[in-house]
Enzyme design. Sequence first.
Site, PDB file in Angstrom:
ATOM      1  N   HIS A 115     -22.393  -8.591  15.556  1.00 27.80           N
ATOM      2  CA  HIS A 115     -22.460  -7.136  15.549  1.00 27.80           C
ATOM      3  C   HIS A 115     -23.810  -7.001  14.430  1.00 27.80           C
ATOM      4  O   HIS A 115     -24.348  -6.250  14.595  1.00 27.80           O
ATOM      5  CB  HIS A 115     -21.456  -6.114  15.343  1.00 27.80           C
ATOM      6  CG  HIS A 115     -20.544  -5.271  15.671  1.00 27.80           C
ATOM      7  ND1 HIS A 115     -20.098  -6.150  16.774  1.00 27.80           N
ATOM      8  CD2 HIS A 115     -20.099  -4.583  16.250  1.00 27.80           C
ATOM      9  CE1 HIS A 115     -19.238  -5.329  17.422  1.00 27.80           C
ATOM     10  NE2 HIS A 115     -19.140  -4.316  16.685  1.00 27.80           N
TER      11      HIS A 115
ATOM     12  N   LYS B  24      -8.175  -4.643  17.186  1.00 25.03           N
ATOM     13  CA  LYS B  24      -6.362  -4.904  16.807  1.00 25.03           C
ATOM     14  C   LYS B  24      -6.982  -5.138  15.085  1.00 25.03           C
ATOM     15  O   LYS B  24      -7.484  -4.770  14.850  1.00 25.03           O
ATOM     16  CB  LYS B  24      -5.454  -6.586  16.847  1.00 25.03           C
ATOM     17  CG  LYS B  24      -6.092  -7.680  16.289  1.00 25.03           C
ATOM     18  CD  LYS B  24      -5.000  -8.310  16.022  1.00 25.03           C
ATOM     19  CE  LYS B  24      -6.276  -9.868  14.874  1.00 25.03           C
ATOM     20  NZ  LYS B  24      -5.471 -11.070  15.864  1.00 25.03           N
TER      21      LYS B  24
END
Length: 179
Positions: free
Chosen positions: A40, A105
């Site tokens: 990222h 999650k």
Amino acid sequence: MKALEYSVNSSELKNYITNFRAGDRVFLSGRVYTSRDAAHKRICNAIENNQPLPYDLNGAVIYYAGPTPAPGNLAVGACGPTTSGRMDSYTPRLLDLGVIATIGKGERNAAVIDSIVKNGAVYLCAIGGAGALAAKCIKSCRVIAYEDLGCESVKELQFENFPLTVAIDSTGGNIFDRK
């Protein structure tokens, strides 16, 4: 209200997002990209420096995972979700640039939730601790960028009926909201 179930291909996901509500089940098939913290950071640096990206963000689905090497006849080893909050500082920008769904999650921060609503996107949760089971729903895997990151390199996966839960829907409905 009873949760609904959807079987959707990633290429058609945008057509379904407004129907999804927090708690619904989605069995996702099609192309998904893996990306975690280090990837990222590199993607956002490439955006800032007008450099080529490893894949087209428009309509992309990002799975926060770092698949382990494949044993035997599987496409990947374990491929469970990473804690999504680690990507929160990058997510609004990627959603603004066309990412339609993220998979991971755990909870997301307020800026991510606002960006999901603003961009008509969705956050999906995969079952944590079941990476070996999840791997059975991945039919192919290839590294497409940042190979030096090892298991955290950016990969293109092909899902087949990968089980997910809508955690945050495009209206801001949130399974983690404890109000």
